[in-house]
Design a protein around this motif. Structure first.
Motif, PDB file in Angstrom:
ATOM      1  N   ARG A 179       0.705  -1.262   0.016  1.00  0.00           N
ATOM      2  CA  ARG A 179       0.083   0.130   0.138  1.00  0.00           C
ATOM      3  C   ARG A 179       0.993   1.133  -0.094  1.00  0.00           C
ATOM      4  NH1 ARG A 179      -3.115  -3.007   3.839  1.00  0.00           N
ATOM      5  NH2 ARG A 179      -2.081  -1.871   5.512  1.00  0.00           N
ATOM      6  N   LEU A 180       1.995   1.249   0.702  1.00  0.00           N
ATOM      7  CA  LEU A 180       2.716   2.400   0.785  1.00  0.00           C
ATOM      8  C   LEU A 180       3.400   2.701  -0.636  1.00  0.00           C
ATOM      9  CD1 LEU A 180       4.766   1.936   4.295  1.00  0.00           C
ATOM     10  CD2 LEU A 180       2.886   3.514   3.728  1.00  0.00           C
TER      11      LEU A 180
ATOM     12  N   LYS B   9       3.225  10.535   3.300  1.00  0.00           N
ATOM     13  CA  LYS B   9       3.099  11.735   4.593  1.00  0.00           C
ATOM     14  C   LYS B   9       3.633  10.923   5.876  1.00  0.00           C
ATOM     15  CE  LYS B   9       0.968  14.623   1.873  1.00  0.00           C
ATOM     16  NZ  LYS B   9       1.165  13.734   0.747  1.00  0.00           N
ATOM     17  N   VAL B  10       4.605  11.458   6.319  1.00  0.00           N
ATOM     18  CA  VAL B  10       5.482  10.852   7.340  1.00  0.00           C
ATOM     19  C   VAL B  10       4.307  10.369   8.577  1.00  0.00           C
ATOM     20  CG1 VAL B  10       7.194  10.876   9.077  1.00  0.00           C
ATOM     21  CG2 VAL B  10       7.612  11.797   6.865  1.00  0.00           C
ATOM     22  N   GLU B  11       3.530  11.339   8.975  1.00  0.00           N
ATOM     23  CA  GLU B  11       2.735  11.097  10.098  1.00  0.00           C
ATOM     24  C   GLU B  11       1.565   9.960   9.792  1.00  0.00           C
ATOM     25  OE1 GLU B  11       1.376  14.994   8.147  1.00  0.00           O
ATOM     26  OE2 GLU B  11       3.192  13.777   8.369  1.00  0.00           O
ATOM     27  N   GLU B  12       1.207   9.745   8.498  1.00  0.00           N
ATOM     28  CA  GLU B  12       0.274   8.760   8.405  1.00  0.00           C
ATOM     29  C   GLU B  12       0.969   7.399   8.279  1.00  0.00           C
ATOM     30  OE1 GLU B  12      -1.754   9.743   4.739  1.00  0.00           O
ATOM     31  OE2 GLU B  12      -2.440  11.413   5.231  1.00  0.00           O
ATOM     32  N   VAL B  13       2.097   7.463   7.834  1.00  0.00           N
ATOM     33  CA  VAL B  13       2.951   6.353   7.721  1.00  0.00           C
ATOM     34  C   VAL B  13       3.257   5.749   9.176  1.00  0.00           C
ATOM     35  CG1 VAL B  13       5.252   4.870   6.937  1.00  0.00           C
ATOM     36  CG2 VAL B  13       3.967   6.682   5.408  1.00  0.00           C
ATOM     37  N   LEU B  14       3.544   6.471   9.929  1.00  0.00           N
ATOM     38  CA  LEU B  14       3.863   6.260  11.451  1.00  0.00           C
ATOM     39  C   LEU B  14       2.723   5.790  12.042  1.00  0.00           C
ATOM     40  CD1 LEU B  14       6.082   9.072  12.707  1.00  0.00           C
ATOM     41  CD2 LEU B  14       6.789   6.898  11.708  1.00  0.00           C
ATOM     42  N   GLN B  15       1.484   6.197  11.858  1.00  0.00           N
ATOM     43  CA  GLN B  15       0.138   5.864  12.488  1.00  0.00           C
ATOM     44  C   GLN B  15      -0.120   4.498  11.920  1.00  0.00           C
ATOM     45  OE1 GLN B  15      -2.628   8.632  11.466  1.00  0.00           O
ATOM     46  NE2 GLN B  15      -1.956  10.276  12.866  1.00  0.00           N
TER      47      GLN B  15
ATOM     48  N   TYR C 268       6.353   4.618  17.393  1.00  0.00           N
ATOM     49  CA  TYR C 268       7.252   5.141  16.143  1.00  0.00           C
ATOM     50  C   TYR C 268       7.613   6.410  15.952  1.00  0.00           C
ATOM     51  CZ  TYR C 268       6.910   0.390  14.575  1.00  0.00           C
ATOM     52  OH  TYR C 268       7.142  -1.065  14.255  1.00  0.00           O
ATOM     53  N   ALA C 269       8.668   6.847  15.700  1.00  0.00           N
ATOM     54  CA  ALA C 269       9.037   8.581  15.429  1.00  0.00           C
ATOM     55  C   ALA C 269       9.807   8.583  14.114  1.00  0.00           C
ATOM     56  CB  ALA C 269       9.415   8.869  16.709  1.00  0.00           C
ATOM     57  N   PHE C 270       9.848   9.952  13.859  1.00  0.00           N
ATOM     58  CA  PHE C 270      10.780  10.228  12.832  1.00  0.00           C
ATOM     59  C   PHE C 270      11.256  11.593  13.206  1.00  0.00           C
ATOM     60  CE2 PHE C 270      11.561  11.536   8.364  1.00  0.00           C
ATOM     61  CZ  PHE C 270      12.118  10.524   7.969  1.00  0.00           C
ATOM     62  N   ALA C 271      12.823  11.432  13.152  1.00  0.00           N
ATOM     63  CA  ALA C 271      13.662  12.674  13.442  1.00  0.00           C
ATOM     64  C   ALA C 271      14.460  13.138  12.358  1.00  0.00           C
ATOM     65  CB  ALA C 271      14.567  12.371  14.735  1.00  0.00           C
ATOM     66  N   LYS C 272      14.596  14.348  12.138  1.00  0.00           N
ATOM     67  CA  LYS C 272      15.069  15.016  10.905  1.00  0.00           C
ATOM     68  C   LYS C 272      16.267  15.677  11.343  1.00  0.00           C
ATOM     69  CE  LYS C 272      11.316  15.600   7.755  1.00  0.00           C
ATOM     70  NZ  LYS C 272      10.330  16.642   6.782  1.00  0.00           N
ATOM     71  N   GLU C 273      17.369  15.861  10.686  1.00  0.00           N
ATOM     72  CA  GLU C 273      18.531  16.887  10.789  1.00  0.00           C
ATOM     73  C   GLU C 273      18.198  18.213  10.576  1.00  0.00           C
ATOM     74  OE1 GLU C 273      23.357  16.861   9.945  1.00  0.00           O
ATOM     75  OE2 GLU C 273      21.872  15.819   8.529  1.00  0.00           O
ATOM     76  N   ASN C 274      18.569  19.134  11.341  1.00  0.00           N
ATOM     77  CA  ASN C 274      18.275  20.447  11.178  1.00  0.00           C
ATOM     78  C   ASN C 274      19.471  21.118  10.634  1.00  0.00           C
ATOM     79  OD1 ASN C 274      19.675  21.128  13.502  1.00  0.00           O
ATOM     80  ND2 ASN C 274      17.644  21.322  14.545  1.00  0.00           N
ATOM     81  N   ASP C 275      19.322  22.495  10.410  1.00  0.00           N
ATOM     82  CA  ASP C 275      20.549  23.187   9.846  1.00  0.00           C
ATOM     83  C   ASP C 275      21.606  23.355  10.870  1.00  0.00           C
ATOM     84  OD1 ASP C 275      19.716  23.914   7.404  1.00  0.00           O
ATOM     85  OD2 ASP C 275      18.719  25.699   8.065  1.00  0.00           O
TER      86      ASP C 275
ATOM     87  N   GLN D 162      10.960  -5.253   7.500  1.00  0.00           N
ATOM     88  CA  GLN D 162       9.867  -4.669   7.094  1.00  0.00           C
ATOM     89  C   GLN D 162      10.068  -3.135   7.532  1.00  0.00           C
ATOM     90  OE1 GLN D 162       9.754  -7.375   8.559  1.00  0.00           O
ATOM     91  NE2 GLN D 162       8.214  -8.670   7.608  1.00  0.00           N
ATOM     92  N   GLU D 163      10.694  -2.627   8.671  1.00  0.00           N
ATOM     93  CA  GLU D 163      10.888  -1.405   9.212  1.00  0.00           C
ATOM     94  C   GLU D 163      11.965  -0.792   8.169  1.00  0.00           C
ATOM     95  OE1 GLU D 163      11.618  -2.244  13.247  1.00  0.00           O
ATOM     96  OE2 GLU D 163       9.410  -2.281  13.881  1.00  0.00           O
ATOM     97  N   GLN D 164      12.964  -1.575   8.275  1.00  0.00           N
ATOM     98  CA  GLN D 164      14.093  -0.824   7.129  1.00  0.00           C
ATOM     99  C   GLN D 164      13.475  -0.328   5.633  1.00  0.00           C
ATOM    100  OE1 GLN D 164      17.814  -2.813   7.478  1.00  0.00           O
ATOM    101  NE2 GLN D 164      18.849  -1.066   6.269  1.00  0.00           N
ATOM    102  N   ILE D 165      12.531  -1.274   5.385  1.00  0.00           N
ATOM    103  CA  ILE D 165      12.000  -0.932   3.835  1.00  0.00           C
ATOM    104  C   ILE D 165      11.264   0.191   4.008  1.00  0.00           C
ATOM    105  CG2 ILE D 165      10.211  -1.933   2.238  1.00  0.00           C
ATOM    106  CD1 ILE D 165      11.395  -4.663   2.792  1.00  0.00           C
ATOM    107  N   VAL D 166      10.262   0.335   5.244  1.00  0.00           N
ATOM    108  CA  VAL D 166       9.617   1.519   5.357  1.00  0.00           C
ATOM    109  C   VAL D 166      10.393   2.985   5.563  1.00  0.00           C
ATOM    110  CG1 VAL D 166       8.282   2.471   6.980  1.00  0.00           C
ATOM    111  CG2 VAL D 166       7.558   0.239   6.159  1.00  0.00           C
ATOM    112  N   ALA D 167      11.503   2.752   6.205  1.00  0.00           N
ATOM    113  CA  ALA D 167      12.564   3.797   6.388  1.00  0.00           C
ATOM    114  C   ALA D 167      13.056   4.037   5.094  1.00  0.00           C
ATOM    115  CB  ALA D 167      13.509   3.637   7.362  1.00  0.00           C
ATOM    116  N   THR D 168      13.459   3.345   4.088  1.00  0.00           N
ATOM    117  CA  THR D 168      14.029   3.710   2.834  1.00  0.00           C
ATOM    118  C   THR D 168      12.691   4.318   2.069  1.00  0.00           C
ATOM    119  OG1 THR D 168      15.311   1.691   2.925  1.00  0.00           O
ATOM    120  CG2 THR D 168      15.200   2.919   0.939  1.00  0.00           C
TER     121      THR D 168
END
Length: 743
Positions: A187-188, A198-204, A216-223, A319-325
């Protein structure tokens, strides 16, 4: 068609085929997967008719990919090759799923930039006997050419898909318990094809589907180089949301240092687990971190956290690594799409700037236009500053927006110490440490001379690099506009000198006519202002009066004052058409000019003007009857009469000029050359004429009062005076005598 290999279960082949087709659709690439013998594993994903023709032509060839593989040998990294026809590239990505079997992902073909003619010749020599040669050759000729950079970008994208396929192939023995998770990945992939994830929908979905993890959480690198949890779903997600951590510090900080997933069990006993308790969270038992590469080389982490002991957590690694990619692909794709839209906006602004900037009539107007262009850029700059170094007057000017009080002044002072005619950079530089607001400085260079600088503030270094080319393009347009202004400055200077020489000649040949035209010029400019004309129009009609005593045929070939000469020609035509019923409608400035000439000529002593005309001078414009009333509206004639009454009620007007007008006089330019004043002394001299004190001069020029006094001493010696009042008196006397101005 060549039969597909059955080396992996059919259920997994459906997953692989869907992933390949999805990726091919998103990236517009032709793709196919083979085993190590060259057998097709997947149905080719085709991008365009040419690829279909090529694949169809290979139907009767046994293992068409086998021969290049035999020549290729062992390959451990993605490569760009052209072993079939030089200049016709393809990308091959090896897949090693850790159990001995090897697979290859093929992408292409790509015609190298500038190689089309050689490719077509080589294609003819290899394929001219093929029954479909004409059709294949035609399609190949229509294939676009790609730069080396573009082909290597495709290679990197194929490496991303290869890593996903490799993980799928490595776990080909899927258990029935994971079937629902595999369906979620499908589905993804479908959503990725239709739109960006949409990251938030995938995490849900993860939190609701993968029961082994609770959060589950998603952290991004900032400037700033730190990582911030931007999205979270599941148990206690609100406590982890917006958490920030640096790389190298704690579980998360260590995970971002590598490219492979990291897993921790029994972390409740680890001292580093205080990170969670400090946020009021339950101590986790298991933690998995999956590195993700997002836009501009920045990184992210997909976090899977379990608060209860569950030995099945590690079973969900694949599966989680596939989702991360997939999230990484989606993030990059979404950013590329946003960037493309922003670039379209930027290109529109550049086109507008290319039209507007060359029309600037002064450096001030150019500076303000540059600020408007830059601050309207879709990346929303934090600040902008335009700095000019005007060579002719040695006077620096800058225009700024988005700067705090006095910071722009200090910054410009620093620019003056770093940039000069003798010392300047020829290309843009980015100033400021990573993690803080940075400035992109683009020097304005014309004719190998430093003319100024365009400085733009960005929120981070990566943003500055992304938009550097655009800002450099704006700076290039500004440089072209400066060249036009300098050309206009030279023209105006030469025109002023030309008019000064004409007036000097007139003074010697007919002093009465010279004085009369000077008075008429003032009257014309004043009347133009009186009836509401612009200052530019008032100056134009005033200069036309100054040119009125001269033969137009003698002066128009010099190319100066074309607008003023056109006004005089309009008036002359009206005089010659005295008896014509239908006269051409004159411009409003032409009517003003005719009114003044008629009025001045009637009041003049004609005997004093009756010197015979010569090649240059003709006083007849002050003796012609233009029959003004026949073609000028009564309202304008009435306005002129009111204007004359207002002048009659006033004390006799003397020709008063401001310091600014004196400083613009060509006579002053000649004086400064004769005195031999330096550029800095010239600045001091002009401020003296404006009535500035030593302290005000020091503040304006960012120098000490002691330095001002030294400059004054040298100016006194060069001008042979003893104090500043004598300087002003000398300048006024010379200039006013040259222009016959009474003060």
């Amino acid at each position: 068609m060549i039969p597909l290999s059955a080396a992996v279960p059919d259920s997994l082949m459906v997953e692989i085929q869907q992933l390949q087709d999805t990726f091919g659709a998103v990236t517009s690439q032709a793709l196919v997967l083979t085993d190590q013998e060259g057998n097709l594993m997947t149905r080719p994903t085709l991008a365009g008719r040419f690829y279909k023709e090529i694949i169809d032509s290979l139907e009767d060839i046994h293992r068409p990919f086998g021969q290049p593989l035999r020549h290729l040998g062992t390959l451990s990294h993605p490569a760009v090759l052209d072993r079939w026809i030089p200049g016709l590239k393809y990308v091959i990505t090896p897949l090693v799923p850790e159990y001995g079997q090897m697979y290859y992902l093929w992408s292409g073909l790509y015609m190298e930039e500038g190689a089309k003619e050689l490719v077509l010749q080589a294609f003819e020599s290899k394929m001219k006997n093929h029954p479909e040669y004409d059709r294949l050759s035609s399609e190949l000729s229509a294939l676009p050419e790609s730069s080396s950079e573009r082909i290597f970008e495709i290679r990197d994208k194929m490496a991303i898909l290869g890593s996903i396929l490799c993980k799928l192939l490595a776990g080909s023995e899927l258990k029935p318990a994971t079937e629902r998770n595999t369906m979620m990945i499908s589905r993804l992939l479908t959503h990725l094809e239709e739109d960006f994830l949409k990251v938030e929908e995938v995490l849900q979905q993860l939190a609701g589907t993968f029961s082994a993890a609770d959060l589950y959480a998603f952290a991004k690198e900032n400037d700033e180089g730190q990582f911030k949890v931007n999205y979270a779903a599941g148990k206690e997600s609100h406590l982890l949301l917006n958490a920030v951590f640096p790389q190298g510090d704690g579980f998360f900080g260590q995970a971002v240092l590598g490219k492979d997933p990291r897993h921790w069990k029994d972390i409740a006993k680890d001292p580093r687990s205080l990170y969670f308790t400090r946020r009021g969270m339950t101590l986790p038992e298991c933690l998995s971190c999956y590195p993700v590469l997002i836009d501009n080389g920045k990184r992210a982490l997909l976090l899977a956290i379990s608060f209860g002991r569950n030995e099945q957590v590690q079973g969900y690694d694949r599966q989680e690594q596939i989702v991360a990619t997939l999230l990484g692909i989606s993030e990059r794709g979404e950013m590329l799409l946003r960037r493309e839209k922003l670039l379209e906006e930027g290109m529109f602004l550049l086109k507008e700037a290319a039209r507007q900037l060359p029309q600037a009539l002064s450096r001030k107007e150019l500076g303000m236009q540059l600020l408007d262009v830059v601050m309207a850029m879709p990346f929303y700059p934090s600040s902008a500053l335009v700095y000019f170094q005007e060579i002719e007057s040695s006077n620096t000017t800058y225009f700024a927006r988005g700067w705090a009080s006095n910071e722009d002044t200090l910054y410009v002072k620093g620019l003056e110490s770093r940039y000069s005619q003798q010392s300047f950079l020829s290309s843009a530089v980015i100033l400021g440490a990573a993690g803080s607001s940075v400035l992109l400085e683009c020097p304005l260079i014309a004719g190998n001379e430093f003319k100024g600088l365009l400085s733009v503030g960005f929120r981070g270094r990566s943003e500055a690099k992304q938009w550097q080319t655009f800002i450099e393009s704006v700076a290039g347009l500004a440089t072209a506009a400066i060249r036009l202004l300098e050309k206009e400055d030279r023209y105006l200077k030469q025109a002023g000198e030309f008019l000064t020489e004409l007036r000097s000649y007139l003074q010697n040949a007919n002093a009465e006519l010279s004085g009369l035209s000077l008075d008429a010029s003032d009257m014309a400019a004043d009347f133009a202002r009186y009836i509401g004309l612009t200052e530019e129009e008032a100056e134009r009609v005033g200069k036309a009066i100054l040119l009125s005593p001269f033969q137009l045929d003698a002066i128009k070939d010099f190319g100066y004052y074309p607008d003023e000469i056109l006004l005089l020609q309009q008036v002359d035509e009206l005089a010659s058409q005295f008896f014509t019923m239908e006269k051409p409608p004159p411009s409003l400035t032409g009517r003003v000019l005719a009114l003044i000439l008629q009025h001045t000529g009637r009041d003049a002593d004609q005997e004093q003007l009756d010197n015979p005309p010569n090649k240059w001078i003709d006083p007849s414009r002050y003796s012609k009857d233009y029959n003004v009333a026949s073609w000028i509206e009564d309202e304008q004639v009435s306005s002129f009469q009111s204007f004359l009454l207002s002048r009659a009620d006033s004390p006799p007007k003397k020709r008063i000029v401001s310091a600014a007008r004196l400083l613009d006089s060509p006579a002053l330019t000649t004086l400064k050359e004769e005195w031999g004043v330096s550029p800095r002394e010239e600045e001091v001299l002009e401020l003296i004429v404006h009535g500035k004190t030593n302290k005000e001069i020091a503040n304006t020029l960012f120098i000490s009062e002691h330095t001002v006094k030294n400059h004054l001493s040298r100016i006194f010696n060069k001008m042979n005076v003893t104090d500043r009042s004598q300087i002003i008196a000398l300048i006024y006397k010379v200039i006013l005598d040259a222009e016959r101005i009474e003060i």
